[in-house]
Design a protein around this motif. Structure first.
Motif, PDB file in Angstrom:
ATOM      1  N   LEU A 219       0.831  -1.210   0.000  1.00 48.57           N
ATOM      2  CA  LEU A 219       0.000   0.000   0.000  1.00 48.57           C
ATOM      3  C   LEU A 219       0.863   1.256   0.000  1.00 48.57           C
ATOM      4  O   LEU A 219       0.571   2.214  -0.698  1.00 48.57           O
ATOM      5  CB  LEU A 219      -0.913  -0.006   1.238  1.00 48.57           C
ATOM      6  N   HIS A 220       1.960   1.238   0.723  1.00 43.93           N
ATOM      7  CA  HIS A 220       2.847   2.398   0.884  1.00 43.93           C
ATOM      8  C   HIS A 220       2.030   3.697   1.040  1.00 43.93           C
ATOM      9  O   HIS A 220       1.988   4.532   0.127  1.00 43.93           O
ATOM     10  CB  HIS A 220       3.828   2.523  -0.288  1.00 43.93           C
ATOM     11  N   PRO A 221       1.385   3.857   2.189  1.00 42.57           N
ATOM     12  CA  PRO A 221       0.477   4.998   2.373  1.00 42.57           C
ATOM     13  C   PRO A 221       1.219   6.332   2.398  1.00 42.57           C
ATOM     14  O   PRO A 221       2.406   6.376   2.713  1.00 42.57           O
ATOM     15  CB  PRO A 221      -0.152   4.721   3.745  1.00 42.57           C
ATOM     16  N   ASP A 222       0.523   7.386   2.047  1.00 37.74           N
ATOM     17  CA  ASP A 222       1.104   8.703   2.250  1.00 37.74           C
ATOM     18  C   ASP A 222       0.812   9.137   3.687  1.00 37.74           C
ATOM     19  O   ASP A 222       0.135   8.443   4.444  1.00 37.74           O
ATOM     20  CB  ASP A 222       0.619   9.719   1.204  1.00 37.74           C
ATOM     21  N   LYS A 223       1.329  10.303   4.056  1.00 45.71           N
ATOM     22  CA  LYS A 223       1.294  10.726   5.439  1.00 45.71           C
ATOM     23  C   LYS A 223      -0.140  10.893   5.948  1.00 45.71           C
ATOM     24  O   LYS A 223      -0.457  10.528   7.082  1.00 45.71           O
ATOM     25  CB  LYS A 223       2.043  12.060   5.591  1.00 45.71           C
ATOM     26  N   MET A 224      -1.010  11.406   5.096  1.00 43.96           N
ATOM     27  CA  MET A 224      -2.379  11.626   5.561  1.00 43.96           C
ATOM     28  C   MET A 224      -3.123  10.299   5.708  1.00 43.96           C
ATOM     29  O   MET A 224      -3.816  10.061   6.689  1.00 43.96           O
ATOM     30  CB  MET A 224      -3.063  12.633   4.630  1.00 43.96           C
ATOM     31  N   GLU A 225      -2.940   9.393   4.751  1.00 42.98           N
ATOM     32  CA  GLU A 225      -3.554   8.068   4.863  1.00 42.98           C
ATOM     33  C   GLU A 225      -3.025   7.331   6.085  1.00 42.98           C
ATOM     34  O   GLU A 225      -3.787   6.760   6.877  1.00 42.98           O
ATOM     35  CB  GLU A 225      -3.244   7.242   3.601  1.00 42.98           C
TER      36      GLU A 225
ATOM     37  N   HIS B 180     -14.732  -5.938  -7.673  1.00 44.01           N
ATOM     38  CA  HIS B 180     -15.141  -4.542  -7.519  1.00 44.01           C
ATOM     39  C   HIS B 180     -16.173  -4.409  -6.403  1.00 44.01           C
ATOM     40  O   HIS B 180     -16.079  -3.534  -5.541  1.00 44.01           O
ATOM     41  CB  HIS B 180     -15.721  -4.039  -8.846  1.00 44.01           C
ATOM     42  N   GLN B 181     -17.158  -5.314  -6.394  1.00 41.55           N
ATOM     43  CA  GLN B 181     -18.215  -5.237  -5.388  1.00 41.55           C
ATOM     44  C   GLN B 181     -17.651  -5.477  -3.990  1.00 41.55           C
ATOM     45  O   GLN B 181     -18.044  -4.817  -3.028  1.00 41.55           O
ATOM     46  CB  GLN B 181     -19.324  -6.259  -5.703  1.00 41.55           C
ATOM     47  N   GLU B 182     -16.738  -6.409  -3.877  1.00 42.58           N
ATOM     48  CA  GLU B 182     -16.142  -6.696  -2.568  1.00 42.58           C
ATOM     49  C   GLU B 182     -15.352  -5.490  -2.043  1.00 42.58           C
ATOM     50  O   GLU B 182     -15.359  -5.208  -0.838  1.00 42.58           O
ATOM     51  CB  GLU B 182     -15.238  -7.936  -2.661  1.00 42.58           C
ATOM     52  N   ILE B 183     -14.668  -4.809  -2.956  1.00 45.32           N
ATOM     53  CA  ILE B 183     -13.943  -3.598  -2.529  1.00 45.32           C
ATOM     54  C   ILE B 183     -14.925  -2.516  -2.099  1.00 45.32           C
ATOM     55  O   ILE B 183     -14.729  -1.841  -1.081  1.00 45.32           O
ATOM     56  CB  ILE B 183     -13.012  -3.092  -3.652  1.00 45.32           C
ATOM     57  N   GLU B 184     -16.012  -2.379  -2.859  1.00 49.86           N
ATOM     58  CA  GLU B 184     -17.067  -1.425  -2.483  1.00 49.86           C
ATOM     59  C   GLU B 184     -17.541  -1.694  -1.062  1.00 49.86           C
ATOM     60  O   GLU B 184     -17.675  -0.785  -0.241  1.00 49.86           O
ATOM     61  CB  GLU B 184     -18.277  -1.569  -3.426  1.00 49.86           C
ATOM     62  N   ASN B 185     -17.815  -2.966  -0.770  1.00 54.70           N
ATOM     63  CA  ASN B 185     -18.327  -3.334   0.549  1.00 54.70           C
ATOM     64  C   ASN B 185     -17.311  -3.045   1.650  1.00 54.70           C
ATOM     65  O   ASN B 185     -17.667  -2.587   2.734  1.00 54.70           O
ATOM     66  CB  ASN B 185     -18.702  -4.824   0.577  1.00 54.70           C
ATOM     67  N   LEU B 186     -16.048  -3.326   1.338  1.00 51.35           N
ATOM     68  CA  LEU B 186     -14.988  -3.056   2.313  1.00 51.35           C
ATOM     69  C   LEU B 186     -14.892  -1.558   2.609  1.00 51.35           C
ATOM     70  O   LEU B 186     -14.809  -1.139   3.780  1.00 51.35           O
ATOM     71  CB  LEU B 186     -13.645  -3.583   1.777  1.00 51.35           C
ATOM     72  N   ILE B 187     -14.915  -0.754   1.566  1.00 54.20           N
ATOM     73  CA  ILE B 187     -14.816   0.706   1.742  1.00 54.20           C
ATOM     74  C   ILE B 187     -15.987   1.217   2.580  1.00 54.20           C
ATOM     75  O   ILE B 187     -15.815   2.009   3.518  1.00 54.20           O
ATOM     76  CB  ILE B 187     -14.776   1.414   0.363  1.00 54.20           C
ATOM     77  N   GLN B 207     -14.149  14.824   2.156  1.00 56.04           N
ATOM     78  CA  GLN B 207     -12.726  14.871   1.844  1.00 56.04           C
ATOM     79  C   GLN B 207     -11.975  13.622   2.296  1.00 56.04           C
ATOM     80  O   GLN B 207     -11.302  12.962   1.510  1.00 56.04           O
ATOM     81  CB  GLN B 207     -12.110  16.112   2.496  1.00 56.04           C
ATOM     82  N   ILE B 208     -12.127  13.301   3.558  1.00 58.62           N
ATOM     83  CA  ILE B 208     -11.359  12.171   4.076  1.00 58.62           C
ATOM     84  C   ILE B 208     -11.889  10.842   3.519  1.00 58.62           C
ATOM     85  O   ILE B 208     -11.113   9.935   3.215  1.00 58.62           O
ATOM     86  CB  ILE B 208     -11.336  12.171   5.633  1.00 58.62           C
ATOM     87  N   LEU B 209     -13.211  10.763   3.344  1.00 60.74           N
ATOM     88  CA  LEU B 209     -13.768   9.510   2.842  1.00 60.74           C
ATOM     89  C   LEU B 209     -13.318   9.232   1.411  1.00 60.74           C
ATOM     90  O   LEU B 209     -13.042   8.090   1.046  1.00 60.74           O
ATOM     91  CB  LEU B 209     -15.296   9.544   2.938  1.00 60.74           C
ATOM     92  N   THR B 210     -13.227  10.274   0.622  1.00 66.36           N
ATOM     93  CA  THR B 210     -12.744  10.092  -0.750  1.00 66.36           C
ATOM     94  C   THR B 210     -11.300   9.596  -0.747  1.00 66.36           C
ATOM     95  O   THR B 210     -10.911   8.729  -1.527  1.00 66.36           O
ATOM     96  CB  THR B 210     -12.819  11.432  -1.517  1.00 66.36           C
ATOM     97  N   ARG B 211     -10.524  10.128   0.170  1.00 70.71           N
ATOM     98  CA  ARG B 211      -9.127   9.698   0.267  1.00 70.71           C
ATOM     99  C   ARG B 211      -9.009   8.236   0.686  1.00 70.71           C
ATOM    100  O   ARG B 211      -8.160   7.496   0.195  1.00 70.71           O
ATOM    101  CB  ARG B 211      -8.371  10.567   1.263  1.00 70.71           C
ATOM    102  N   MET B 212      -9.865   7.846   1.613  1.00 73.06           N
ATOM    103  CA  MET B 212      -9.803   6.446   2.061  1.00 73.06           C
ATOM    104  C   MET B 212     -10.261   5.506   0.936  1.00 73.06           C
ATOM    105  O   MET B 212      -9.699   4.438   0.738  1.00 73.06           O
ATOM    106  CB  MET B 212     -10.680   6.256   3.310  1.00 73.06           C
ATOM    107  N   GLU B 213     -11.259   5.952   0.207  1.00 71.62           N
ATOM    108  CA  GLU B 213     -11.725   5.152  -0.928  1.00 71.62           C
ATOM    109  C   GLU B 213     -10.586   4.958  -1.931  1.00 71.62           C
ATOM    110  O   GLU B 213     -10.321   3.842  -2.388  1.00 71.62           O
ATOM    111  CB  GLU B 213     -12.909   5.873  -1.593  1.00 71.62           C
ATOM    112  N   ARG B 214      -9.903   6.049  -2.234  1.00 73.40           N
ATOM    113  CA  ARG B 214      -8.796   5.970  -3.182  1.00 73.40           C
ATOM    114  C   ARG B 214      -7.709   5.033  -2.660  1.00 73.40           C
ATOM    115  O   ARG B 214      -7.118   4.251  -3.410  1.00 73.40           O
ATOM    116  CB  ARG B 214      -8.229   7.380  -3.373  1.00 73.40           C
ATOM    117  N   PHE B 216      -8.048   2.409  -0.625  1.00 77.19           N
ATOM    118  CA  PHE B 216      -8.428   0.994  -0.728  1.00 77.19           C
ATOM    119  C   PHE B 216      -8.436   0.510  -2.177  1.00 77.19           C
ATOM    120  O   PHE B 216      -8.098  -0.633  -2.452  1.00 77.19           O
ATOM    121  CB  PHE B 216      -9.792   0.752  -0.075  1.00 77.19           C
ATOM    122  N   ARG B 217      -8.803   1.387  -3.087  1.00 76.19           N
ATOM    123  CA  ARG B 217      -8.780   0.977  -4.494  1.00 76.19           C
ATOM    124  C   ARG B 217      -7.338   0.770  -4.956  1.00 76.19           C
ATOM    125  O   ARG B 217      -7.037  -0.119  -5.742  1.00 76.19           O
ATOM    126  CB  ARG B 217      -9.462   2.014  -5.374  1.00 76.19           C
ATOM    127  N   ARG B 218      -6.453   1.628  -4.465  1.00 77.96           N
ATOM    128  CA  ARG B 218      -5.047   1.470  -4.844  1.00 77.96           C
ATOM    129  C   ARG B 218      -4.493   0.169  -4.264  1.00 77.96           C
ATOM    130  O   ARG B 218      -3.740  -0.544  -4.908  1.00 77.96           O
ATOM    131  CB  ARG B 218      -4.249   2.669  -4.329  1.00 77.96           C
TER     132      ARG B 218
END
Lengths: 241, 241
Positions: A219-225, B180-187, B207-214, B216-218
């Motif tokens: 994952l190598h998170p960034d500082k905010m993550e 994809h669906q499993e990742i959706e559920n995890l997020i 803001q923060i939720l979008t970052r967390m979503e990104r 988990f997708r990464r």
């Protein structure tokens, strides 16, 4: 040539064969790099270097010759040392492709970086390897992984070229990446919490913990993550008390 | 060496300098390839070829020498011709990295493939280029894109090695990737939990939720990682009740 490419120093340490210096210069210029640094070259300048440099004579002419590595890398914020996997001391390792992506993000911020290449026959000493933030590995066949010096320069410069030219924009990454130590701390925190939650099979904790460690490193998170995840774990630990 | 690597022929057309043949052989072996084919080499066998081949003498010894390209590529189902972009006739073009992925999929089906490399000074003729299914381009700096022959062989073989080994890389991945669906559920599960833990600023949750979503997708977890994280979140939610 990209402006950011000018922040990348190729550093050849005690090269024996001047032909390799010439080939390395050509390889660099083919991939849009220009800063060649030579640490105590055995023979330089030399006709063999010129003969093999193709249209990259200008790189030989502008090459900086240093007596020691330290003075060549003094202004670099990120130093990579190329190394054969099996010879590597215990140090963080990146493959060339991954290193190139990292280099891209550094030079686009304006940071200078250096990549060290060792002697033809013996590579870099352990002392020299320890000057680097990370060791760079070129994936190769395990039966015969010993690449010619100029070939190594070619492959690393190619990966850098591929990374720099890619449209992939890392500008979304508005926070710096977690450092190695920060990732260590995150993994430790997560694993301890998973233990307390009763999620780890105590008779065989290693298996799942190794997998989680691998997952966080990937994952190598960034500082905010990373900090958000640490905050998450802190809250869970408060609930557990 | 991988079995599928044996289906890959490197074909050097009318090479002038035997040293380049030696360097190419070493470059091939470094990347796990072994089938070297020479079309009318100017000087072969030759001491310069041996001198530069390192530990790849066996490749020189088993190299097939042909009078014409056709006989070398007769059994190949996919033929690539390396070419400089500007010289290319109007023909489908692939970059080395993309070509390597294609090659991997061909050889894993058991298909033989060939890659043609032209003369040091003039490359391949238009007639020769037209023997190929596609033309292979090595990305290089536009100011000086002319690579040394052996360097080109090195880069193409490296990309093939990277593509073929990517398979091996996945051998650690003993679980399939989350859908994809499993990742959706995890997020969703993670975000709901973070909310309950009071970690999300309710005035600006996006803001923060979008970052967390990104994030988990990464990460793109595999089934075992994803299921472990889901189990972790379930435990935390039990504590919250």
């Amino acid at each position: 040539m990209l402006d950011s490419a000018k922040l990348i120093n190729i550093v050849l340490v005690e090269t024996s064969h001047p032909g390799n210096i010439g080939s390395a210069a050509r390889a660099m210029k083919n991939m849009g790099l220009s800063n060649l640094n030579l640490i105590n070259p055995k023979k330089f300048p030399h006709g063999d270097a010129r003969a093999l440099s193709g249209n990259a004579l200008d790189l030989l002419e502008s090459a900086e010759v240093h007596q020691d590595i330290q003075s060549a890398i003094a202004n670099s914020k990120y130093v990579l040392a190329t190394s054969a996997r099996e010879r590597s001391i215990d140090w963080p390792i990146v493959e060339a492709r991954e290193a190139a992506i990292k280099i891209k993000s550094m030079v686009e911020k304006g940071d200078e970086i250096s990549i060290l290449f060792g002697r033809e026959d013996r590579g870099l000493t352990n002392e020299e390897l320890q000057l680097a933030n990370e060791h760079l590995i070129i994936p190769a066949d395990t039966d015969y992984p010993v690449l010619n010096l100029a070939m190594s320069v070619q492959l690393v410069c190619y990966e850098i070229h591929m990374a720099l030219k890619s449209d992939q924009n890392f500008s979304w990454q508005d926070y710096p990446e977690y450092t190695h130590q920060e990732i260590e701390n995150l993994i430790k925190h997560f694993n301890e919490t998973a233990f307390k939650l009763g999620l780890i099979d105590k008779s065989n904790p290693k298996q799942i913990l190794t997998r989680m460690e691998r997952m966080f490193r990937r994952l190598h998170p960034d500082k905010m993550e990373g900090n958000f995840l640490r905050g998450f774990l802190t809250k869970v630990n408060k609930l557990l008390k």
